[in-house]
Design a protein around this motif. Structure first.
Motif, short mmCIF file in Angstrom:
data_model
loop_
_atom_site.label_atom_id
_atom_site.label_comp_id
_atom_site.label_asym_id
_atom_site.label_seq_id
_atom_site.Cartn_x
_atom_site.Cartn_y
_atom_site.Cartn_z
N UNK A 90 -8.20 20.08 -23.32
CA UNK A 90 -9.17 20.04 -24.72
C UNK A 90 -10.65 20.41 -24.13
N UNK A 91 -10.81 19.41 -23.47
CA UNK A 91 -12.15 19.56 -22.79
C UNK A 91 -12.44 21.54 -22.25
N UNK A 96 -15.69 25.32 -21.24
CA UNK A 96 -15.88 25.90 -20.02
C UNK A 96 -15.33 27.56 -21.15
N UNK A 97 -13.82 27.45 -21.33
CA UNK A 97 -13.30 28.73 -21.64
C UNK A 97 -13.93 29.28 -22.89
N UNK A 98 -14.21 28.81 -23.49
CA UNK A 98 -14.75 29.28 -24.75
C UNK A 98 -16.12 29.05 -25.09
N UNK A 99 -17.25 28.47 -23.75
CA UNK A 99 -18.67 27.70 -23.85
C UNK A 99 -19.26 29.28 -24.72
N UNK A 108 -10.38 26.44 -34.43
CA UNK A 108 -9.18 27.00 -34.38
C UNK A 108 -9.00 26.71 -32.59
N UNK A 109 -10.76 26.75 -32.18
CA UNK A 109 -10.59 25.91 -30.19
C UNK A 109 -9.25 24.15 -30.17
N UNK A 110 -9.44 23.49 -31.03
CA UNK A 110 -8.19 22.46 -31.44
C UNK A 110 -6.54 23.22 -31.76
N UNK A 111 -6.65 23.79 -32.19
CA UNK A 111 -5.35 24.68 -32.26
C UNK A 111 -5.08 25.47 -31.60
N UNK A 184 -13.19 14.02 -29.39
CA UNK A 184 -13.93 14.56 -28.20
C UNK A 184 -14.60 15.47 -28.68
N UNK A 185 -14.30 16.66 -28.97
CA UNK A 185 -14.91 18.22 -29.43
C UNK A 185 -16.48 18.15 -30.74
N UNK A 186 -16.23 17.35 -31.88
CA UNK A 186 -17.57 17.26 -32.28
C UNK A 186 -15.55 17.46 -33.70
#
Length: 237
Positions: A90-91, A96-99, A108-111, A184-186
């Motif tokens: 997830x981190x 990194x990838x979606x930075x 969407x990132x979490x999904x 962890x990602x808000x």
């Protein structure tokens, strides 16, 4: 009576129950999104694992003759995902990838992260179900003139689903509980909503118990629904 007033102040005061509702909506939404993505990925990767794709089968070198690039890619994916913690994936995906995508929603990132994670486990579940079927099923389908893809779609996968349904249910329940790390990602999931209430009321036990109870109810409902589906499938056999 005094404790009831305390509970009312914790959850009703300042409309703090809205945090719980927001977290519940987020957790359920992410779970459904990632479950669908996980099933799609799992089916595709499982087919890659078991397909007989050998582009170098006419090579004189036995190693190259038996080489299946699709199966190798599928094994790499499942080993990589199952060998690393979901929170690390997830981190990495978020930072990194979606930075470069600053406006990308956390949902969407979490999904996507949980869907990729779930796909590796669903792949192994489906592969085990398919390989556990009698090989005569595929041979009979091919004897009737079905191409490999149609035989998989119409004969093999439907039978495998009936066998693997309990394992899939367990995977989706695990997926629901894994969404608790999205903070962890808000993301404001159920656990994060409990932390917000705790920070405002300085009461740590009650919000956590409430969230735990909600998770218990959701997993219970999901398990009940899937058991009814399983019974329906057995009845139709």
């Amino acid at each position: 009576m005094e404790y009831l007033n305390t509970l009312q102040e914790i959850f009703i005061g300042g409309e703090r129950y809205r945090y719980i509702l927001q977290g519940l909506s987020f957790s359920v939404g992410v779970t459904l999104f990632s479950a669908v993505l996980g099933i799609i990925l799992g089916v595709l990767v499982a087919i890659m694992r078991i397909c007989n794709f050998r582009p170098f089968k006419h090579s004189k070198n036995k190693k190259w003759r038996d080489y299946n690039p699709l199966a190798s890619l599928a094994i790499l994916y499942t080993d990589l995902i199952r060998g690393t913690p979901a929170v690390v994936q997830l981190m990495i995906l978020s930072n990194i990838i979606f930075a470069g995508f600053r406006d990308m929603p956390v949902f969407l990132t979490a999904g996507i992260a949980f869907g990729i994670n779930s796909g590796a486990y669903v792949c192994e579940i489906i592969r085990a179900g398919i390989e556990g079927l009698d090989k005569g099923q595929m041979e009979a389908a091919r004897a009737l003139g079905m191409p490999y893809s149609l035989a998989m779609k119409e004969v093999i996968i439907p039978q495998a689903v009936r066998k693997i349904l309990p394992a899939l249910v367990s995977e989706f329940i695990t997926l629901l509980k894994e969404t608790s790390i999205v903070g962890f990602i808000g993301g404001v999931d159920l656990l994060r909503s409990a932390n917000i209430i705790t920070s405002q009321t300085y009461r740590g036990v009650e919000p956590l118990l409430a969230v735990g109870f909600i998770y218990l109810i959701m997993t219970g409902i999901f398990t009940k629904v899937m058991r009814n589906v399983e019974k329906g499938l057995k009845t139709n056999d």
